[in-house]
Write an enzyme that holds these catalytic residues in place. Structure first.
Site, PDB file in Angstrom:
ATOM      1  N   CYS A  16      -0.918   3.336  -5.944  1.00  0.00           N
ATOM      2  CA  CYS A  16      -1.598   2.253  -5.247  1.00  0.00           C
ATOM      3  C   CYS A  16      -2.718   2.808  -4.380  1.00  0.00           C
ATOM      4  O   CYS A  16      -2.558   3.844  -3.741  1.00  0.00           O
ATOM      5  CB  CYS A  16      -0.550   1.570  -4.382  1.00  0.00           C
ATOM      6  SG  CYS A  16      -1.223   0.619  -3.069  1.00  0.00           S
TER       7      CYS A  16
ATOM      8  N   GLY B 123       2.831   2.266  -2.615  1.00  0.00           N
ATOM      9  CA  GLY B 123       3.167   2.694  -3.978  1.00  0.00           C
ATOM     10  C   GLY B 123       2.470   3.975  -4.402  1.00  0.00           C
ATOM     11  O   GLY B 123       1.384   4.297  -3.922  1.00  0.00           O
TER      12      GLY B 123
ATOM     13  N   GLY C 205       0.775  -1.236   0.000  1.00  0.00           N
ATOM     14  CA  GLY C 205       0.000   0.000   0.000  1.00  0.00           C
ATOM     15  C   GLY C 205       0.803   1.280   0.000  1.00  0.00           C
ATOM     16  O   GLY C 205       0.238   2.357   0.164  1.00  0.00           O
TER      17      GLY C 205
END
Ligand code: 5GP
Length: 345
Positions: free
Chosen positions: A177, A174, A172
């Site tokens: 993301c 990124g 989570g």
């Protein structure tokens, strides 16, 4: 039961300066040894379809980093990409957990690949364990198996026990993301790296690197290598075509597409559609053209070298050993960004 622990990310901390006996930042070494292989730089290019195709792989291999080719093409195309990249020591490939994964591995290893990444969004899983074991049984110690992604000690330990040589860390974090806002799950990346590094395996910190300092902090927190997606997006070496847009100012600017692999757009491209029981856990963006990736990598390496001298670290492993983190406040963070003003002059 509710148990509240605190998770920190890069912007929550600073590294505390410590004695330096190194005469020049040019004299530090950025090389790292990972599972018996030496890489000249501790950087990896992300296996996203808008980041690592042939050109990025060639560039990263030439720099001495790790290039992980994406897997969102047919097995034949993946083999052709690998051959075109032409450097088995620095270029790896990726597989998922479906049956296609092992067939892909077989074809790429037959083509000379030595580095494979078993890559799924939630790596702390039975299926990933099975994939790692099957690879290990088939290829013994001849290949380097990277597996992920995980964000906890338990997850990293599980992958190590399954036979992974290197653990990829990040859930989570990124830049494209949305896992955390769609599911509520994740671990702030600095804490994830610290926890996973307690397992006796090299770690690749994947996701959330937005400036050189984050790479320094990830390495100081225990990572052996840092993976880059967003920072490399829009560079000349990424797959995809540039297109021009006219800005509000009337200026023309070139852009390229960059997308999360779990975005609706990527899922529709690769699976024809996104199943209606799913939600996208990534977004697709247009990013401005950034020029050659070389400039970004040089800036990152410059930050890493300089960072090493701020605590007298000759090698990346000294950085981990010597690093002292300090948790900071929001004002501390603001103070550390450019804030020159003529208000009081
Ligand atoms: P970045 O360097 O852009 O901050 O992070 C890159 C990493 O984000 C990738 O290497 C991968 O682990 C992760 N990632 C890529 N696409 C997606 C996505 O659609 N959803 C999620 N949750 N993570 C993604």
């Amino acid at each position: 039961m509710l148990s509240l622990t605190r998770g920190l990310t890069f912007d929550d901390v600073l590294l505390v300066p410590a004695y330096n006996g190194i005469r020049s930042r040019g004299l530090v070494s950025t090389s790292v040894k990972i599972a018996g292989r030496t890489f000249a730089i501790p950087l990896a290019s992300s296996n996203m379809d808008t980041i690592t195709g042939v050109e990025m792989a060639q560039f990263f291999a030439a720099e001495g980093g790790l290039a992980l080719l994406h897997r969102f093409v047919s097995v034949e195309e993946n083999v052709a990409m690998f051959k075109a990249a032409g450097n088995p020591k620095n270029v790896g490939f990726s597989i998922g957990i479906g049956d296609d994964g092992l067939a892909r591995a077989e074809a790429l290893i037959a083509a000379g690949a030595e580095i494979v990444c078993v890559d799924v969004a939630h790596g702390h899983s039975k299926e990933v364990n099975r994939a790692i074991r099957r690879l290990r049984e088939s290829y013994k110690q001849n290949i380097m198996i990277i597996a992920g992604n995980v964000a906890t000690y338990a997850g990293a330990d599980y992958l190590a026990a399954a036979g992974a040589d290197v653990i990829k860390v990040g859930i989570g974090s990124g830049s494209v993301c949305t896992t955390r806002i769609k599911t509520g799950f994740g671990v702030p990346q600095l804490t994830a790296v610290v926890e996973c590094s307690k397992v006796d395996r090299p770690v690749i910190a994947d996701g959330g690197i937005k400036q050189p300092a984050d790479a320094v902090k990830a390495l100081a927190a225990g990572a052996d290598m840092v993976m880059l997606g967003g920072m490399l997006s829009g560079t000349d070496e990424t797959p995809g075509e540039f297109f021009e847009r006219t800005l509000v100012s009337g200026e023309k600017q070139k852009f390229k597409r960059f997308r999360g692999m779990a975005s609706r757009e990527a899922q529709e491209d690769f699976m024809g559609q996104m199943q209606d029981w799913k939600t996208a856990e990534g977004v697709a963006l247009e990013v401005r053209a950034k020029g050659p990736a070389k400039a970004i990598v040089a800036d990152l390496l410059g930050g890493i070298r300089s960072g090493m001298t701020y605590c007298g670290a000759q090698e990346i492993r000294d950085l981990k050993r010597k690093a002292q983190f300090m948790e900071i406040t929001t004002s501390g963070r603001v103070e550390g960004t450019p804030h020159a003003t003529d208000r009081y002059l």
